[in-house]
Design a protein around this motif. Structure first.
Motif, PDB file in Angstrom:
ATOM      1  N   THR A 215       0.819  -1.226   0.000  1.00  0.00           N
ATOM      2  CA  THR A 215       0.000   0.000   0.000  1.00  0.00           C
ATOM      3  C   THR A 215       0.845   1.265   0.000  1.00  0.00           C
ATOM      4  OG1 THR A 215      -0.170   0.110   2.419  1.00  0.00           O
ATOM      5  CG2 THR A 215      -1.913  -1.108   1.230  1.00  0.00           C
ATOM      6  N   ASP A 216       2.056   1.213   0.578  1.00  0.00           N
ATOM      7  CA  ASP A 216       2.856   2.415   0.828  1.00  0.00           C
ATOM      8  C   ASP A 216       2.080   3.400   1.694  1.00  0.00           C
ATOM      9  OD1 ASP A 216       5.189   3.880   0.765  1.00  0.00           O
ATOM     10  OD2 ASP A 216       4.793   4.826  -1.166  1.00  0.00           O
ATOM     11  N   SER A 217       1.142   2.887   2.471  1.00  0.00           N
ATOM     12  CA  SER A 217       0.354   3.764   3.338  1.00  0.00           C
ATOM     13  C   SER A 217       1.266   4.479   4.340  1.00  0.00           C
ATOM     14  CB  SER A 217      -0.714   2.946   4.083  1.00  0.00           C
ATOM     15  OG  SER A 217      -0.154   1.837   4.738  1.00  0.00           O
ATOM     16  N   PHE A 219       0.317   6.833   2.135  1.00  0.00           N
ATOM     17  CA  PHE A 219       0.259   7.478   0.826  1.00  0.00           C
ATOM     18  C   PHE A 219      -0.500   6.597  -0.184  1.00  0.00           C
ATOM     19  CE2 PHE A 219       4.450   8.086   2.885  1.00  0.00           C
ATOM     20  CZ  PHE A 219       4.272   9.388   3.326  1.00  0.00           C
ATOM     21  N   LEU A 220      -0.922   7.218  -1.306  1.00  0.00           N
ATOM     22  CA  LEU A 220      -1.363   6.489  -2.501  1.00  0.00           C
ATOM     23  C   LEU A 220      -2.586   5.612  -2.261  1.00  0.00           C
ATOM     24  CD1 LEU A 220       2.202   5.475  -3.724  1.00  0.00           C
ATOM     25  CD2 LEU A 220       0.884   7.499  -4.374  1.00  0.00           C
ATOM     26  N   THR A 221      -3.569   6.160  -1.585  1.00  0.00           N
ATOM     27  CA  THR A 221      -4.791   5.413  -1.286  1.00  0.00           C
ATOM     28  C   THR A 221      -5.490   4.979  -2.571  1.00  0.00           C
ATOM     29  OG1 THR A 221      -5.026   6.877   0.616  1.00  0.00           O
ATOM     30  CG2 THR A 221      -6.913   5.468   0.067  1.00  0.00           C
ATOM     31  N   PRO A 222      -5.858   3.698  -2.665  1.00  0.00           N
ATOM     32  CA  PRO A 222      -6.493   3.220  -3.899  1.00  0.00           C
ATOM     33  C   PRO A 222      -7.926   3.699  -4.052  1.00  0.00           C
ATOM     34  CG  PRO A 222      -6.425   1.463  -2.273  1.00  0.00           C
ATOM     35  CD  PRO A 222      -5.650   2.604  -1.688  1.00  0.00           C
ATOM     36  N   VAL A 223      -8.385   3.746  -5.295  1.00  0.00           N
ATOM     37  CA  VAL A 223      -9.808   3.889  -5.582  1.00  0.00           C
ATOM     38  C   VAL A 223     -10.488   2.660  -4.964  1.00  0.00           C
ATOM     39  CG1 VAL A 223     -11.494   3.948  -7.444  1.00  0.00           C
ATOM     40  CG2 VAL A 223      -9.276   5.124  -7.723  1.00  0.00           C
ATOM     41  N   PRO A 224     -11.612   2.808  -4.267  1.00  0.00           N
ATOM     42  CA  PRO A 224     -12.515   3.964  -4.206  1.00  0.00           C
ATOM     43  C   PRO A 224     -12.355   4.825  -2.958  1.00  0.00           C
ATOM     44  CG  PRO A 224     -13.641   2.061  -3.359  1.00  0.00           C
ATOM     45  CD  PRO A 224     -12.242   1.613  -3.678  1.00  0.00           C
ATOM     46  N   TYR A 225     -11.194   4.772  -2.283  1.00  0.00           N
ATOM     47  CA  TYR A 225     -11.022   5.521  -1.039  1.00  0.00           C
ATOM     48  C   TYR A 225     -10.038   6.662  -1.174  1.00  0.00           C
ATOM     49  CZ  TYR A 225     -13.911   2.197   1.457  1.00  0.00           C
ATOM     50  OH  TYR A 225     -14.979   1.447   1.895  1.00  0.00           O
ATOM     51  N   ARG A 226      -9.737   7.077  -2.395  1.00  0.00           N
ATOM     52  CA  ARG A 226      -8.850   8.225  -2.585  1.00  0.00           C
ATOM     53  C   ARG A 226      -9.413   9.430  -1.844  1.00  0.00           C
ATOM     54  NH1 ARG A 226      -5.995   9.498  -8.164  1.00  0.00           N
ATOM     55  NH2 ARG A 226      -4.683  10.560  -6.648  1.00  0.00           N
ATOM     56  N   GLY A 227      -8.503  10.197  -1.252  1.00  0.00           N
ATOM     57  CA  GLY A 227      -8.926  11.330  -0.427  1.00  0.00           C
ATOM     58  C   GLY A 227      -8.851  11.018   1.053  1.00  0.00           C
ATOM     59  N   ARG A 228      -8.829   9.731   1.383  1.00  0.00           N
ATOM     60  CA  ARG A 228      -8.622   9.324   2.764  1.00  0.00           C
ATOM     61  C   ARG A 228      -7.165   8.912   2.946  1.00  0.00           C
ATOM     62  NH1 ARG A 228     -13.642   5.478   4.806  1.00  0.00           N
ATOM     63  NH2 ARG A 228     -15.363   6.834   4.154  1.00  0.00           N
ATOM     64  N   GLU A 229      -6.729   8.887   4.194  1.00  0.00           N
ATOM     65  CA  GLU A 229      -5.409   8.356   4.479  1.00  0.00           C
ATOM     66  C   GLU A 229      -5.381   6.872   4.127  1.00  0.00           C
ATOM     67  OE1 GLU A 229      -2.823   9.182   8.214  1.00  0.00           O
ATOM     68  OE2 GLU A 229      -3.883   7.301   8.636  1.00  0.00           O
ATOM     69  N   ASN A 230      -4.338   6.451   3.454  1.00  0.00           N
ATOM     70  CA  ASN A 230      -4.207   5.042   3.104  1.00  0.00           C
ATOM     71  C   ASN A 230      -3.887   4.223   4.348  1.00  0.00           C
ATOM     72  OD1 ASN A 230      -4.181   2.818   1.463  1.00  0.00           O
ATOM     73  ND2 ASN A 230      -2.287   3.347   0.392  1.00  0.00           N
ATOM     74  N   ALA A 231      -4.148   2.930   4.280  1.00  0.00           N
ATOM     75  CA  ALA A 231      -3.870   2.009   5.387  1.00  0.00           C
ATOM     76  C   ALA A 231      -3.689   0.610   4.822  1.00  0.00           C
ATOM     77  CB  ALA A 231      -5.018   2.034   6.395  1.00  0.00           C
ATOM     78  N   PRO A 232      -2.997  -0.264   5.546  1.00  0.00           N
ATOM     79  CA  PRO A 232      -2.765  -1.620   5.032  1.00  0.00           C
ATOM     80  C   PRO A 232      -4.036  -2.374   4.684  1.00  0.00           C
ATOM     81  CG  PRO A 232      -1.320  -1.176   6.887  1.00  0.00           C
ATOM     82  CD  PRO A 232      -2.266  -0.015   6.804  1.00  0.00           C
TER      83      PRO A 232
END
Length: 269
Positions: A215-217, A219-232
């Motif tokens: 994930t590189d969380s 950062f780089l949150t996948p669709v459909p959650y773009r705009g939120r903080e990424n997480a594993p």
């Protein structure tokens, strides 16, 4: 009314999160992040070191649960903070039980946060640590394809284990060189971005035997959650996209990437 986001899929097959930054996550308690990750069947998770300031923190995080692991290394953005003392710290902990790789190391000429010559020197010094300790490597390369290839060529015969070029956004030249040399390529939420066809092209050219999920969380949150903080726990969306792009059954992608992760970071398991 806003469109409801799709729920995170849960697969029967376990997944390994090969690259995240637990100490950078801010939106929820760490305990909640780990619990949600286990709910979506993440079996192992690797949190990545990037600077002298977080080497120790990553080691601490690797002890919080049996399934959490870490790395030791200095990101190219931090190359000018590298020193003999930092190198000794990385070298001294590279063989810790819960440390599985040297990284995140490499070159970044896009942001140029550190002098390019210093970046190259620090990259070489850390690759030497990997050679000396027989650890795999987690590489960051951005807008530096030619120099990344040139430096990796210097270590072709001495680097016993390869590793991964993570968050792969480079060109087909670096991709083909890495694949030919036995490296894996790491893919994350970028694969789901509308304007990332260049990355999906690399997914298509790469053998499923050499792809890792990450994930590189945060950062780089996948669709459909773009705009939120990424997480594993968003990793299942990456797996689905890889299966779609490569036109493979999801179960095959999950099985192969799981085995690739074990081979790269957990040999013998």
């Amino acid at each position: 009314m806003s469109k409801k986001r799709r729920e995170i899929p849960v697969f029967d097959h376990p997944i390994i999160e090969t690259h995240c930054h637990l100490d950078y996550l801010k939106d929820r308690e760490l305990k909640e992040t780990l619990e949600q990750s286990q709910r979506v069947n993440i079996e192992k998770l690797i949190t990545i070191a990037v600077s002298p300031d977080n080497l120790g923190r990553v080691r601490e995080l690797s002890q919080i649960a049996p399934w959490v692991y870490g790395t030791q290394g200095i990101h190219p953005h931090e190359a000018e903070s590298y020193s003999d003392a930092v190198e000794e710290e990385i070298r001294g902990h590279a063989l810790d039980e819960k440390i599985v790789a040297v990284g995140e190391i490499g070159l970044d000429y896009f942001y140029d946060n550190a002098d390019q010559g210093v970046q190259r020197e620090v990259f070489r010094r850390q690759l030497q640590i990997a050679c000396d300790t027989d650890r795999p490597v987690v590489i960051h390369s951005r807008d530096a394809d030619e120099d990344t290839i040139a430096i990796l060529k210097e270590f072709e015969n001495t680097l016993g284990r390869r590793g991964v070029i993570h968050s792969f956004t480079s060109g087909p030249g670096l991709a083909q060189y890495a694949l030919d040399q036995g490296w894996c390529l790491g893919f994350n939420g970028i694969t789901t971005f509308n304007k990332a066809e260049n990355v999906r092209d690399i997914v298509r050219m790469a053998s499923i035997e050499q792809i890792l999920l990450e994930t590189d969380s945060p950062f780089l949150t996948p669709v459909p959650y773009r705009g939120r903080e990424n997480a594993p726990f968003y990793l299942p969306f990456v797996a689905e996209k890889i299966a779609e792009v490569k036109e493979l059954p999801l179960e095959e992608v999950l099985s192969k990437t799981y085995k690739n992760s074990l081979r790269t970071f957990f040999p013998g398991q």
